[in-house]
Motif scaffolding. Sequence first.
Motif, PDB file in Angstrom:
ATOM      1  N   ILE A   2       0.845  -1.189   0.000  1.00 39.74           N
ATOM      2  CA  ILE A   2       0.000   0.000   0.000  1.00 39.74           C
ATOM      3  C   ILE A   2       0.885   1.244   0.000  1.00 39.74           C
ATOM      4  CG2 ILE A   2      -1.652   1.341   1.371  1.00 39.74           C
ATOM      5  CD1 ILE A   2      -2.757  -1.373   2.365  1.00 39.74           C
ATOM      6  N   ILE A   3       0.560   2.213  -0.831  1.00 40.94           N
ATOM      7  CA  ILE A   3       1.267   3.492  -0.844  1.00 40.94           C
ATOM      8  C   ILE A   3       0.445   4.510  -0.056  1.00 40.94           C
ATOM      9  CG2 ILE A   3       1.841   5.495  -2.289  1.00 40.94           C
ATOM     10  CD1 ILE A   3       3.987   3.420  -2.413  1.00 40.94           C
ATOM     11  N   ILE A   4       1.098   5.154   0.899  1.00 41.67           N
ATOM     12  CA  ILE A   4       0.493   6.233   1.680  1.00 41.67           C
ATOM     13  C   ILE A   4       1.183   7.528   1.272  1.00 41.67           C
ATOM     14  CG2 ILE A   4       0.076   7.164   3.986  1.00 41.67           C
ATOM     15  CD1 ILE A   4       0.365   4.220   4.999  1.00 41.67           C
ATOM     16  N   ILE A   5       0.413   8.480   0.787  1.00 37.37           N
ATOM     17  CA  ILE A   5       0.988   9.745   0.333  1.00 37.37           C
ATOM     18  C   ILE A   5       0.858  10.766   1.459  1.00 37.37           C
ATOM     19  CG2 ILE A   5       0.851  11.590  -1.382  1.00 37.37           C
ATOM     20  CD1 ILE A   5      -0.355   9.523  -3.310  1.00 37.37           C
ATOM     21  N   GLY A   6       1.995  11.111   2.055  1.00 39.67           N
ATOM     22  CA  GLY A   6       2.010  12.084   3.136  1.00 39.67           C
ATOM     23  C   GLY A   6       2.444  11.483   4.459  1.00 39.67           C
ATOM     24  N   ALA A   7       3.491  12.061   5.077  1.00 41.60           N
ATOM     25  CA  ALA A   7       4.019  11.571   6.354  1.00 41.60           C
ATOM     26  C   ALA A   7       3.644  12.509   7.492  1.00 41.60           C
ATOM     27  CB  ALA A   7       5.533  11.402   6.284  1.00 41.60           C
ATOM     28  N   PRO A  24       2.296  -4.767   4.235  1.00 37.62           N
ATOM     29  CA  PRO A  24       3.400  -3.935   3.741  1.00 37.62           C
ATOM     30  C   PRO A  24       2.925  -2.615   3.149  1.00 37.62           C
ATOM     31  CG  PRO A  24       3.003  -5.775   2.256  1.00 37.62           C
ATOM     32  CD  PRO A  24       2.129  -5.997   3.446  1.00 37.62           C
ATOM     33  N   PHE A  25       3.765  -1.592   3.273  1.00 38.97           N
ATOM     34  CA  PHE A  25       3.415  -0.253   2.800  1.00 38.97           C
ATOM     35  C   PHE A  25       4.693   0.553   2.567  1.00 38.97           C
ATOM     36  CE2 PHE A  25       3.904  -0.107   7.347  1.00 38.97           C
ATOM     37  CZ  PHE A  25       4.698   1.023   7.531  1.00 38.97           C
ATOM     38  N   LYS A  26       4.529   1.662   1.879  1.00 39.89           N
ATOM     39  CA  LYS A  26       5.550   2.695   1.781  1.00 39.89           C
ATOM     40  C   LYS A  26       4.846   4.045   1.951  1.00 39.89           C
ATOM     41  CE  LYS A  26       9.135   0.096   0.494  1.00 39.89           C
ATOM     42  NZ  LYS A  26      10.305  -0.125   1.382  1.00 39.89           N
ATOM     43  N   ILE A  27       5.474   4.947   2.707  1.00 39.43           N
ATOM     44  CA  ILE A  27       4.987   6.314   2.805  1.00 39.43           C
ATOM     45  C   ILE A  27       5.829   7.180   1.873  1.00 39.43           C
ATOM     46  CG2 ILE A  27       4.667   8.332   4.284  1.00 39.43           C
ATOM     47  CD1 ILE A  27       4.372   6.517   6.654  1.00 39.43           C
ATOM     48  N   ALA A 142      -3.564  -3.052 -12.306  1.00 45.51           N
ATOM     49  CA  ALA A 142      -2.392  -2.419 -11.705  1.00 45.51           C
ATOM     50  C   ALA A 142      -2.697  -0.976 -11.323  1.00 45.51           C
ATOM     51  CB  ALA A 142      -1.215  -2.453 -12.682  1.00 45.51           C
ATOM     52  N   VAL A 143      -1.921  -0.508 -10.352  1.00 46.37           N
ATOM     53  CA  VAL A 143      -1.932   0.907  -9.974  1.00 46.37           C
ATOM     54  C   VAL A 143      -0.500   1.408 -10.105  1.00 46.37           C
ATOM     55  CG1 VAL A 143      -2.422   2.602  -8.178  1.00 46.37           C
ATOM     56  CG2 VAL A 143      -3.797   0.507  -8.327  1.00 46.37           C
ATOM     57  N   ILE A 144      -0.318   2.524 -10.780  1.00 52.84           N
ATOM     58  CA  ILE A 144       1.022   3.085 -10.972  1.00 52.84           C
ATOM     59  C   ILE A 144       1.077   4.469 -10.333  1.00 52.84           C
ATOM     60  CG2 ILE A 144       2.770   3.801 -12.645  1.00 52.84           C
ATOM     61  CD1 ILE A 144       1.500   1.806 -14.611  1.00 52.84           C
ATOM     62  N   THR A 148       9.135  10.789  -7.432  1.00 55.79           N
ATOM     63  CA  THR A 148      10.537  10.816  -7.854  1.00 55.79           C
ATOM     64  C   THR A 148      10.914   9.448  -8.400  1.00 55.79           C
ATOM     65  OG1 THR A 148      10.977  12.437  -6.112  1.00 55.79           O
ATOM     66  CG2 THR A 148      12.878  11.339  -7.091  1.00 55.79           C
ATOM     67  N   ASP A 149      10.375   8.409  -7.781  1.00 54.09           N
ATOM     68  CA  ASP A 149      10.472   7.045  -8.279  1.00 54.09           C
ATOM     69  C   ASP A 149       9.080   6.571  -8.671  1.00 54.09           C
ATOM     70  OD1 ASP A 149      13.306   6.756  -7.713  1.00 54.09           O
ATOM     71  OD2 ASP A 149      12.723   6.713  -5.596  1.00 54.09           O
ATOM     72  N   VAL A 150       9.001   5.378  -9.250  1.00 54.47           N
ATOM     73  CA  VAL A 150       7.719   4.820  -9.678  1.00 54.47           C
ATOM     74  C   VAL A 150       7.388   3.609  -8.805  1.00 54.47           C
ATOM     75  CG1 VAL A 150       6.433   3.784 -11.590  1.00 54.47           C
ATOM     76  CG2 VAL A 150       8.050   5.641 -12.032  1.00 54.47           C
ATOM     77  N   PHE A 151       6.133   3.529  -8.392  1.00 50.32           N
ATOM     78  CA  PHE A 151       5.692   2.450  -7.513  1.00 50.32           C
ATOM     79  C   PHE A 151       4.435   1.797  -8.095  1.00 50.32           C
ATOM     80  CE2 PHE A 151       7.826   5.739  -5.144  1.00 50.32           C
ATOM     81  CZ  PHE A 151       8.678   5.064  -4.296  1.00 50.32           C
ATOM     82  N   GLU A 152       4.256   0.508  -7.786  1.00 53.70           N
ATOM     83  CA  GLU A 152       3.073  -0.216  -8.255  1.00 53.70           C
ATOM     84  C   GLU A 152       2.393  -0.891  -7.064  1.00 53.70           C
ATOM     85  OE1 GLU A 152       3.494  -2.671 -11.677  1.00 53.70           O
ATOM     86  OE2 GLU A 152       4.907  -1.306 -12.692  1.00 53.70           O
ATOM     87  N   PRO A 153       1.613  -0.153  -6.311  1.00 51.70           N
ATOM     88  CA  PRO A 153       0.944  -0.703  -5.135  1.00 51.70           C
ATOM     89  C   PRO A 153      -0.372  -1.361  -5.492  1.00 51.70           C
ATOM     90  CG  PRO A 153       0.445   1.602  -5.321  1.00 51.70           C
ATOM     91  CD  PRO A 153       1.355   1.291  -6.473  1.00 51.70           C
ATOM     92  N   SER A 154      -0.980  -1.989  -4.515  1.00 52.66           N
ATOM     93  CA  SER A 154      -2.328  -2.522  -4.686  1.00 52.66           C
ATOM     94  C   SER A 154      -3.377  -1.453  -4.358  1.00 52.66           C
ATOM     95  CB  SER A 154      -2.538  -3.737  -3.777  1.00 52.66           C
ATOM     96  OG  SER A 154      -2.321  -3.381  -2.416  1.00 52.66           O
ATOM     97  N   HIS A 155      -3.043  -0.574  -3.383  1.00 50.39           N
ATOM     98  CA  HIS A 155      -3.957   0.476  -2.938  1.00 50.39           C
ATOM     99  C   HIS A 155      -3.171   1.749  -2.656  1.00 50.39           C
ATOM    100  CE1 HIS A 155      -5.788  -3.396  -1.834  1.00 50.39           C
ATOM    101  NE2 HIS A 155      -6.952  -2.813  -2.054  1.00 50.39           N
ATOM    102  N   VAL A 156      -3.868   2.886  -2.689  1.00 51.54           N
ATOM    103  CA  VAL A 156      -3.249   4.183  -2.414  1.00 51.54           C
ATOM    104  C   VAL A 156      -4.080   4.918  -1.364  1.00 51.54           C
ATOM    105  CG1 VAL A 156      -2.603   6.437  -3.364  1.00 51.54           C
ATOM    106  CG2 VAL A 156      -2.286   4.372  -4.735  1.00 51.54           C
ATOM    107  N   VAL A 157      -3.388   5.546  -0.417  1.00 55.54           N
ATOM    108  CA  VAL A 157      -4.034   6.390   0.590  1.00 55.54           C
ATOM    109  C   VAL A 157      -3.558   7.823   0.391  1.00 55.54           C
ATOM    110  CG1 VAL A 157      -4.308   6.882   3.045  1.00 55.54           C
ATOM    111  CG2 VAL A 157      -4.155   4.505   2.254  1.00 55.54           C
ATOM    112  N   LEU A 158      -4.499   8.738   0.253  1.00 50.27           N
ATOM    113  CA  LEU A 158      -4.174  10.159   0.133  1.00 50.27           C
ATOM    114  C   LEU A 158      -4.219  10.770   1.534  1.00 50.27           C
ATOM    115  CD1 LEU A 158      -6.419  10.990  -2.955  1.00 50.27           C
ATOM    116  CD2 LEU A 158      -3.941  10.614  -2.953  1.00 50.27           C
TER     117      LEU A 158
END
Length: 350
Positions: A2-7, A24-27, A142-144, A148-158
């Motif tokens: 999961i990609i989380i946008i914003g820390a 698993p996730f990345k912020i 897919a989700v792209i 600065t880099d490119v990520f392919e998560p299953s879900h995105v959190v704004l």
Amino acid sequence: MIIIIGAGLSGLLTAYRLKIAGIPFKILEARERIGGRIHTVFGTKNTPVEMGATWFGAYHTHLMALLQELDVHYYEQYMEGTVFFQPFSTSPAQSMQLPSQQASYRISSGTSHLIDILYKKLDPEDVLCHQSVKAITFQNNAVIVKATDVFEPSHVVLAIPPKLWSKKIVFTPTLPDQLKHIAQHTHTWMEDSIKVAVTYAEPFWRQKQISGTLFSNTGPITEFYDHCNRGVSTFALCGFINSSFKHLSTVERRAKVVTQITTVFGRQAEEFMDYKECIWSEEADTFEVSETPLFPHQNNGHPIFGNSFYDDRLFISSAEASSEFPGYMDGAVHSGNTTAKKLIDLVQSV
């Protein structure tokens, strides 16, 4: 993943809940620092002062519960002694009595201490700074996410203010019209605030039975408060100045602030160690110009932010998106908790 946008607070809390659940996730954080609108800076003698979110009350139950869970201490805002009010520029400051009100609190060691505790619960490699998201594409399988880099998560959190993601991120397919319209007309709390703090070697105001509290209609200061730390070993005054003063230089603003507090609190106010300020409208990762003027908290907590989009692949989590106390730290906590639960339930049901 999961990609989380914003820390900020909501993003970090969402991540913390996901980590506990083993998801698993990345912020991705655009700034070089974490915390968003929570930003404690340190002056001479390591004096902490708040350039962002500061105060909360006992009624902010979601934040209170999180502080207890993480064993983060807090203390009551000092309000003892004389309070001043400046109604007119042509008359001196008046002493006044505040009506009985609920206590407000501050986090020990600074509000950023809460951010630091949450960050330490995560793996450093999962929190990536300097990652400004430019585009999100939802394909059939897919989700792209292009930062600065490119990520392919299953879900995105704004987990940033709605006005920011609605104006700065290109979504493919485009956002639903209603969501985009409401997001672009959602006020970002503190986006046009100017926070100011002045540090001192001694708390001269306390020594004169002055609370350090000032309310003013004349400016530049609109609200000022005692900002000593919990142990009263560092000393400061901190508050807000009128946003119209953002057009002045730092030197000009500082001179006007010092003149005002000297007039109110006495000559010792001139003997400061540090002058700190944050003009939030100059923070590109907080402020975005509005097409039309927005009133405070406009569209904060709008029900549409509680929905998911793109077949349950996009979720919204931020202080402004919260259905409870939107715009405040308590709202950020509620939103982070709520969004994390939705994701955990979704992922674990597959």
